[in-house]
Design a protein around this motif. Structure first.
Motif, PDB file in Angstrom:
ATOM      1  N   PRO A 120      53.210  45.431  33.374  1.00 21.05           N
ATOM      2  CA  PRO A 120      52.816  44.032  33.579  1.00 21.05           C
ATOM      3  C   PRO A 120      52.858  43.209  32.294  1.00 21.05           C
ATOM      4  O   PRO A 120      53.268  42.049  32.321  1.00 21.05           O
ATOM      5  N   SER A 156      51.388  43.554  38.581  1.00 19.11           N
ATOM      6  CA  SER A 156      51.561  42.266  37.905  1.00 19.11           C
ATOM      7  C   SER A 156      50.641  41.219  38.507  1.00 19.11           C
ATOM      8  O   SER A 156      50.421  41.189  39.726  1.00 19.11           O
ATOM      9  N   ASP A 157      50.105  40.355  37.667  1.00 21.11           N
ATOM     10  CA  ASP A 157      49.301  39.225  38.133  1.00 21.11           C
ATOM     11  C   ASP A 157      50.254  38.085  38.484  1.00 21.11           C
ATOM     12  O   ASP A 157      50.858  37.474  37.596  1.00 21.11           O
ATOM     13  N   MET A 180      46.475  37.893  29.772  1.00 19.14           N
ATOM     14  CA  MET A 180      46.439  38.775  30.935  1.00 19.14           C
ATOM     15  C   MET A 180      45.002  39.060  31.373  1.00 19.14           C
ATOM     16  O   MET A 180      44.135  39.346  30.539  1.00 19.14           O
ATOM     17  N   PRO A 215      42.047  44.330  34.538  1.00 21.23           N
ATOM     18  CA  PRO A 215      42.635  45.009  35.708  1.00 21.23           C
ATOM     19  C   PRO A 215      41.938  44.674  37.021  1.00 21.23           C
ATOM     20  O   PRO A 215      42.593  44.514  38.058  1.00 21.23           O
ATOM     21  N   ASP A 256      40.612  41.905  37.849  1.00 17.54           N
ATOM     22  CA  ASP A 256      40.799  40.501  38.216  1.00 17.54           C
ATOM     23  C   ASP A 256      42.247  40.153  38.546  1.00 17.54           C
ATOM     24  O   ASP A 256      42.555  38.995  38.829  1.00 17.54           O
ATOM     25  N   VAL A 257      43.119  41.151  38.523  1.00 20.67           N
ATOM     26  CA  VAL A 257      44.543  40.898  38.781  1.00 20.67           C
ATOM     27  C   VAL A 257      44.742  40.453  40.222  1.00 20.67           C
ATOM     28  O   VAL A 257      44.171  41.026  41.162  1.00 20.67           O
ATOM     29  N   THR A 290      47.474  40.237  42.919  1.00 17.96           N
ATOM     30  CA  THR A 290      48.818  40.671  43.282  1.00 17.96           C
ATOM     31  C   THR A 290      49.394  39.745  44.350  1.00 17.96           C
ATOM     32  O   THR A 290      48.680  38.950  44.959  1.00 17.96           O
TER      33      THR A 290
END
Length: 440
Positions: free
Chosen positions: A94, A134-135, A206, A209, A211-212, A214
């Motif tokens: 990411p 990936s966000d 970024m 993790p 708070d990502v 998708t």
């Protein structure tokens, strides 16, 4: 630190930033009220200015819409999509995806801002498709952050208009060739610094993790192939529509014209020549006239927000111009400037005006008549003064959601999903512009 700032700003804009259309309407009302307070015009005068300006930029709006659709159509051609897939495969994590999208979008916007906006969003989708975890909002924000390079690129409205005969400031400063704007040391420094530094800035944005965000897989479906296979007994009309020969002849005609144009006038790039280059390239890469037309039809959806909002900004622009409000803002900055600080003061005045007029061409109309005579009187560099207007406009686009609309339409997101990241980019990229305008 950058991560904390981006998280705070993302939460803030998610709560308070309205849809871009509402933003334009609020700016209309705000400009109306401020002009009443600071200029000697009556409410009737302001209403007339707004209404008279509402349809004033149809020609320029058509040019901008064409940049969007021709850029989108070119980006959706099979050869360009292959390049997108091949390049996206370079990202394995990411973090690498975020940096790659920022870099790719920045370079693409140097080539052409409409192409860059569109291909950047398409590239972000491709990276999201390939790199798990990936966000998605951050990737699309990175594509828009690449837009920071557009004003100093090959399709920058300000330097191209300044070099185009008949532009609104020609009678004041004459024509300013691109050799004094785009192809200068300070512009090359600013553009390269943005391309190199901003990927590292976005990398530090970024989210954690947990708070990502998708992407919905439905948003990442491959675009339809615009080619059409005809049966052997297809009517003559359909064969002409899908004729590679016709596309090749038109492409050759366009290349011949552009070759003669550049031979006669040198490397004089205008908005119209950029549009022609991308249209001809799109026709050739899509191979047939109707394949290109189908790509254009799909691209036209990305212009919906621009088509609705541009008249509002045209009305705001005329109020700023005819009331004198734009001049007051510009003069406030340039009156305290000297030869050395003039470009930076112009830069900040342009940034403020961009909230009401998010258009490089509009800034040239509003600010050019004030900035260029002042530059001449102070002995400041005319090319750098023109580019300072462009830089202020492109910088403040990170807080003005107008030009994010095409990328958001492609991504299937809303403006609140990305603007927190964009405002963070605004804070850190400002140093690059100031250094470029003062050191070089």
């Amino acid at each position: 630190m950058i991560g904390r700032i981006s998280r705070f700003l993302t939460g803030f804009v998610s709560r308070y930033l309205p849809d871009p259309l509402i933003f334009a309407m609020l700016l209309t009302m705000l400009t109306f009220v401020i002009a009443l307070a600071l200029t000697p015009h009556t409410p009737v005068d302001m209403v007339q200015m707004w209404g008279n300006g509402f349809w004033n930029l149809l020609g320029f709006g058509m040019q901008m819409a064409l940049i969007i659709v021709t850029g989108h159509a070119l980006a959706s051609s099979a050869p360009v999509k292959r390049v997108l897939r091949l390049t996206a495969s370079a990202a394995k994590t990411p973090a690498q995806g975020v940096m790659l999208v920022t870099f790719f979008g920045s370079v693409a916007c140097v080539i052409n801002w409409g192409f860059g906006l569109v291909v950047g969003a398409m590239f972000a989708r491709e990276v999201a498709r390939r790199v798990k975890g990936s966000d998605y909002p951050l990737l699309i924000a990175c594509a828009y952050i690449g837009f920071l390079t557009w004003g100093g690129g090959l399709s920058g409205s300000m330097p191209l208009l300044a070099a185009t005969p008949g532009n609104p400031v020609e009678h004041i400063a004459g024509l300013i060739p691109v050799s004094q704007t785009i192809f200068t040391g300070y512009n090359i420094f600013i553009t390269l610094a943005l391309i190199v530094i901003m990927p590292f800035v976005t990398r530090m944005m970024m989210p954690k993790p947990g708070d990502v965000i998708t992407v919905d897989p439905a948003l990442l479906q491959e675009e339809a192939d615009y080619q059409k296979k005809l049966p052997a007994d297809a009517p003559v009309a359909e064969k002409m529509e899908e004729s590679r020969i016709i596309a090749f002849i038109i492409g050759a005609l366009g290349i011949a014209y552009l070759g003669m144009y550049f031979y006669e006038k040198g490397f004089n790039i205008t908005i119209n020549t950029v549009n022609m280059m991308f249209m001809i390239a799109g026709i050739l890469l899509h191979k047939t006239p109707m394949a290109y037309m189908r790509a254009i039809s799909a691209a036209a959806r990305s212009t919906a927000g621009i088509l609705v909002q541009f008249p509002f900004y045209a009305g705001i622009q005329l109020m700023m111009e005819h009331s004198g409000l734009g001049g007051l803002i510009t003069e406030f900055f340039i009156n305290v400037a000297n030869k050395d600080t003039f470009p930076v003061m112009t830069f900040f005045s342009s940034a403020i005006i961009n909230f009401a007029v998010p258009s490089g061409g509009g800034h040239w109309v509003i600010q050019g008549p004030f900035v260029m005579p002042a530059a001449q009187a102070l002995g400041a560099d005319l090319g750098k003064s023109a580019m300072a207007i462009a830089y202020g406009e492109q910088w403040m686009n990170m807080a003005q959601p107008f030009w994010a609309l095409p990328a958001l339409a492609i991504a299937g997101l809303g403006v609140r999903d990305i603007m927190g990241y964009c405002v963070t980019a605004l804070l850190f990229s400002g140093l690059i512009f100031v250094i470029g305008l003062t050191v070089f």
